[in-house]
Design a protein around this motif. Structure first.
Motif, PDB file in Angstrom:
ATOM      1  N   ILE A 110      35.413  32.617  18.178  1.00  0.00           N
ATOM      2  CA  ILE A 110      35.960  33.842  18.769  1.00  0.00           C
ATOM      3  C   ILE A 110      34.826  34.481  19.575  1.00  0.00           C
ATOM      4  O   ILE A 110      33.803  34.878  19.019  1.00  0.00           O
ATOM      5  N   LEU A 111      35.040  34.524  20.884  1.00  0.00           N
ATOM      6  CA  LEU A 111      34.018  35.078  21.778  1.00  0.00           C
ATOM      7  C   LEU A 111      34.411  36.504  22.125  1.00  0.00           C
ATOM      8  O   LEU A 111      35.576  36.767  22.440  1.00  0.00           O
ATOM      9  N   THR A 112      33.474  37.420  22.062  1.00  0.00           N
ATOM     10  CA  THR A 112      33.793  38.810  22.424  1.00  0.00           C
ATOM     11  C   THR A 112      32.801  39.293  23.487  1.00  0.00           C
ATOM     12  O   THR A 112      31.680  38.776  23.578  1.00  0.00           O
ATOM     13  N   ASN A 113      33.230  40.248  24.268  1.00  0.00           N
ATOM     14  CA  ASN A 113      32.341  40.765  25.305  1.00  0.00           C
ATOM     15  C   ASN A 113      32.730  42.178  25.705  1.00  0.00           C
ATOM     16  O   ASN A 113      33.805  42.659  25.352  1.00  0.00           O
ATOM     17  N   ALA A 114      31.823  42.794  26.428  1.00  0.00           N
ATOM     18  CA  ALA A 114      32.121  44.061  27.095  1.00  0.00           C
ATOM     19  C   ALA A 114      32.459  43.710  28.541  1.00  0.00           C
ATOM     20  O   ALA A 114      31.825  42.825  29.123  1.00  0.00           O
ATOM     21  N   ALA A 115      33.458  44.378  29.093  1.00  0.00           N
ATOM     22  CA  ALA A 115      33.868  44.031  30.452  1.00  0.00           C
ATOM     23  C   ALA A 115      34.331  45.273  31.199  1.00  0.00           C
ATOM     24  O   ALA A 115      34.738  46.267  30.595  1.00  0.00           O
ATOM     25  N   GLY A 116      34.274  45.182  32.508  1.00  0.00           N
ATOM     26  CA  GLY A 116      34.777  46.261  33.353  1.00  0.00           C
ATOM     27  C   GLY A 116      36.274  46.057  33.580  1.00  0.00           C
ATOM     28  O   GLY A 116      36.719  44.924  33.787  1.00  0.00           O
ATOM     29  N   GLY A 117      37.042  47.121  33.552  1.00  0.00           N
ATOM     30  CA  GLY A 117      38.487  47.005  33.762  1.00  0.00           C
ATOM     31  C   GLY A 117      38.826  46.978  35.238  1.00  0.00           C
ATOM     32  O   GLY A 117      38.425  47.870  35.995  1.00  0.00           O
ATOM     33  N   ILE A 118      39.525  45.937  35.666  1.00  0.00           N
ATOM     34  CA  ILE A 118      39.972  45.823  37.064  1.00  0.00           C
ATOM     35  C   ILE A 118      41.428  46.245  37.170  1.00  0.00           C
ATOM     36  O   ILE A 118      41.830  46.930  38.101  1.00  0.00           O
ATOM     37  N   ASN A 119      42.240  45.812  36.224  1.00  0.00           N
ATOM     38  CA  ASN A 119      43.666  46.148  36.198  1.00  0.00           C
ATOM     39  C   ASN A 119      43.823  47.677  36.168  1.00  0.00           C
ATOM     40  O   ASN A 119      43.206  48.342  35.329  1.00  0.00           O
ATOM     41  N   ARG A 181      45.658  44.616  25.195  1.00  0.00           N
ATOM     42  CA  ARG A 181      46.103  44.163  26.511  1.00  0.00           C
ATOM     43  C   ARG A 181      45.912  42.664  26.577  1.00  0.00           C
ATOM     44  O   ARG A 181      45.292  42.073  25.714  1.00  0.00           O
ATOM     45  N   GLU A 182      46.392  42.095  27.671  1.00  0.00           N
ATOM     46  CA  GLU A 182      46.208  40.666  27.863  1.00  0.00           C
ATOM     47  C   GLU A 182      45.892  40.452  29.330  1.00  0.00           C
ATOM     48  O   GLU A 182      46.489  41.122  30.176  1.00  0.00           O
ATOM     49  N   GLY A 183      44.953  39.566  29.643  1.00  0.00           N
ATOM     50  CA  GLY A 183      44.674  39.382  31.058  1.00  0.00           C
ATOM     51  C   GLY A 183      43.637  38.325  31.365  1.00  0.00           C
ATOM     52  O   GLY A 183      43.191  37.586  30.488  1.00  0.00           O
ATOM     53  N   VAL A 184      43.279  38.286  32.639  1.00  0.00           N
ATOM     54  CA  VAL A 184      42.332  37.292  33.163  1.00  0.00           C
ATOM     55  C   VAL A 184      40.926  37.898  33.236  1.00  0.00           C
ATOM     56  O   VAL A 184      40.744  38.976  33.808  1.00  0.00           O
ATOM     57  N   TYR A 185      39.975  37.203  32.645  1.00  0.00           N
ATOM     58  CA  TYR A 185      38.564  37.627  32.680  1.00  0.00           C
ATOM     59  C   TYR A 185      37.898  36.911  33.844  1.00  0.00           C
ATOM     60  O   TYR A 185      37.903  35.684  33.922  1.00  0.00           O
ATOM     61  N   TRP A 186      37.316  37.683  34.697  1.00  0.00           N
ATOM     62  CA  TRP A 186      36.655  37.121  35.891  1.00  0.00           C
ATOM     63  C   TRP A 186      35.153  37.121  35.651  1.00  0.00           C
ATOM     64  O   TRP A 186      34.545  38.182  35.502  1.00  0.00           O
ATOM     65  N   PHE A 187      34.593  35.935  35.634  1.00  0.00           N
ATOM     66  CA  PHE A 187      33.145  35.817  35.390  1.00  0.00           C
ATOM     67  C   PHE A 187      32.353  36.025  36.673  1.00  0.00           C
ATOM     68  O   PHE A 187      32.681  35.441  37.717  1.00  0.00           O
ATOM     69  N   THR A 188      31.318  36.859  36.588  1.00  0.00           N
ATOM     70  CA  THR A 188      30.367  36.953  37.703  1.00  0.00           C
ATOM     71  C   THR A 188      28.968  36.651  37.164  1.00  0.00           C
ATOM     72  O   THR A 188      28.671  36.901  36.002  1.00  0.00           O
ATOM     73  N   GLY A 206      44.195  38.470  41.025  1.00  0.00           N
ATOM     74  CA  GLY A 206      44.700  38.369  39.655  1.00  0.00           C
ATOM     75  C   GLY A 206      43.705  38.639  38.547  1.00  0.00           C
ATOM     76  O   GLY A 206      44.001  38.368  37.377  1.00  0.00           O
ATOM     77  N   GLY A 207      42.519  39.170  38.876  1.00  0.00           N
ATOM     78  CA  GLY A 207      41.558  39.510  37.818  1.00  0.00           C
ATOM     79  C   GLY A 207      41.975  40.797  37.108  1.00  0.00           C
ATOM     80  O   GLY A 207      42.458  41.731  37.751  1.00  0.00           O
ATOM     81  N   ASP A 208      41.806  40.835  35.807  1.00  0.00           N
ATOM     82  CA  ASP A 208      42.110  42.053  35.045  1.00  0.00           C
ATOM     83  C   ASP A 208      40.852  42.713  34.491  1.00  0.00           C
ATOM     84  O   ASP A 208      40.833  43.915  34.248  1.00  0.00           O
ATOM     85  N   ALA A 209      39.832  41.892  34.224  1.00  0.00           N
ATOM     86  CA  ALA A 209      38.568  42.420  33.699  1.00  0.00           C
ATOM     87  C   ALA A 209      37.439  41.570  34.258  1.00  0.00           C
ATOM     88  O   ALA A 209      37.642  40.400  34.598  1.00  0.00           O
ATOM     89  N   VAL A 210      36.252  42.176  34.354  1.00  0.00           N
ATOM     90  CA  VAL A 210      35.123  41.438  34.932  1.00  0.00           C
ATOM     91  C   VAL A 210      33.909  41.558  34.016  1.00  0.00           C
ATOM     92  O   VAL A 210      33.660  42.605  33.428  1.00  0.00           O
ATOM     93  N   GLY A 211      33.188  40.446  33.890  1.00  0.00           N
ATOM     94  CA  GLY A 211      31.992  40.457  33.051  1.00  0.00           C
ATOM     95  C   GLY A 211      31.073  39.290  33.379  1.00  0.00           C
ATOM     96  O   GLY A 211      31.407  38.431  34.204  1.00  0.00           O
TER      97      GLY A 211
END
Ligand code: HPA
Length: 273
Positions: A110-119, A181-188, A206-211
């Motif tokens: 189970i991978l967890t992260n902090a991400a910025g919300g795009i949605n 929520r449910e969505g697409v994580y966009w890796f940068t 279609g990105g929902d969150a970015v990290g």
């Protein structure tokens, strides 16, 4: 191409002689979410600095420990101290904890992260189940560095992340009455946060969150036949979506607020896996 087995044999051998048990589930803790390690029964902890060749985590909120812990009879490996690509490490180094988990026979991660919300429906403090990834930024590096040339041929991305684990994450959220929520994580790649134009593009595509983590870990874990589940803690509005300036302090502050829901959710997931 890096031969991971050869390169990291020393760490694997050392840890194998000292672990109290073989873990079933690996949990990688994201920025500001490291406290989870204190909420379970720790049996043995290894400072990652004691492991030969293990990279140092340089990010605030990422302590360098591997904890062997138990929760409700489940044996856990908790990674507190992620290794990020933006710290200057190679992808092959970033996935060392995943490599260890696999070599210790973990079946689920189970991978967890902090991400910025795009949605535009997301707000800081929301939790998001990662339904899929956009990892185009490092597809080539993953192939080159890890030699994952066979991955497409094996169609590994069809059940990636694992639909079985995703269902369990959703059930855990329902049982704990935590909205997820449910969505697409966009890796940068980082190291800087995104520009407004980049976020606008991600939104349209279609990105929902970015990290800046998780994607390569998930790919490598899946390649090593672990079942992958992943959760983002939305810690901030992505660049340009709020008038305030983005900062690591804001990321840490929101993670702190969402900590108790996060803990309950992850504990319930452990129960269900
Ligand atoms: N962008 C990239 N990485 C992040 C962010 C973000 O807005 N928030 C937390 N990690």
């Amino acid at each position: 191409m890096v031969n991971m087995n050869e390169k990291y044999r020393a760490i694997v051998e050392k840890i194998k002689t000292e672990i109290p048990f073989e873990p079933e589930i690996c949990i990688v803790l994201g920025s500001g979410l490291g406290d989870f390690a204190e909420k379970v029964e720790t049996v043995k902890s290894f400072p990652t600095s004691s492991l030969p060749g293990y990279p140092k985590s340089t990010v605030e909120g990422h302590q360098g420990y591997l904890h062997f812990a138990k929760y409700n009879g489940k044996k856990l490996l908790i990674v507190q101290g992620r290794i990020h690509f933006y710290e200057g490490y190679k992808l092959s180094e970033c996935v060392i904890p995943i490599h260890l988990a696999a070599k210790l026979n973990c079946k689920t991660i189970i991978l967890t992260n902090a991400a910025g919300g795009i949605n535009s429906n997301f707000k800081p403090g929301d939790l998001m189940l990662i339904a899929s990834f956009n990892g185009m930024a490092v597809k080539k590096e993953l192939t080159d560095v890890l030699g994952l040339t066979t991955i497409d041929k094996r169609n590994d991305f069809i059940d990636f992340p694992s639909s079985e684990i995703n269902e369990k994450i959703k059930t855990a959220a329902i049982e704990e009455e935590i909205s997820i929520r449910e969505g697409v994580y966009w890796f940068t790649k980082g190291p800087s946060y995104e520009t407004k134009a980049e976020i606008k593009m991600m939104q349209r595509f279609g990105g929902d969150a970015v990290g800046m983590s998780t994607f390569h870990e998930a790919v490598y874990a899946s390649y090593l036949r672990m079942k992958v589940g992943a959760i983002s803690c939305i810690t901030n509005f992505a660049a340009g979506l709020s008038p305030t300036k983005l900062s690591h302090a804001e990321v840490m502050e929101t993670a702190e607020k969402v900590k108790s829901d996060f803990e309950r959710l992850v504990k319930k997931i452990i129960d269900l896996v």
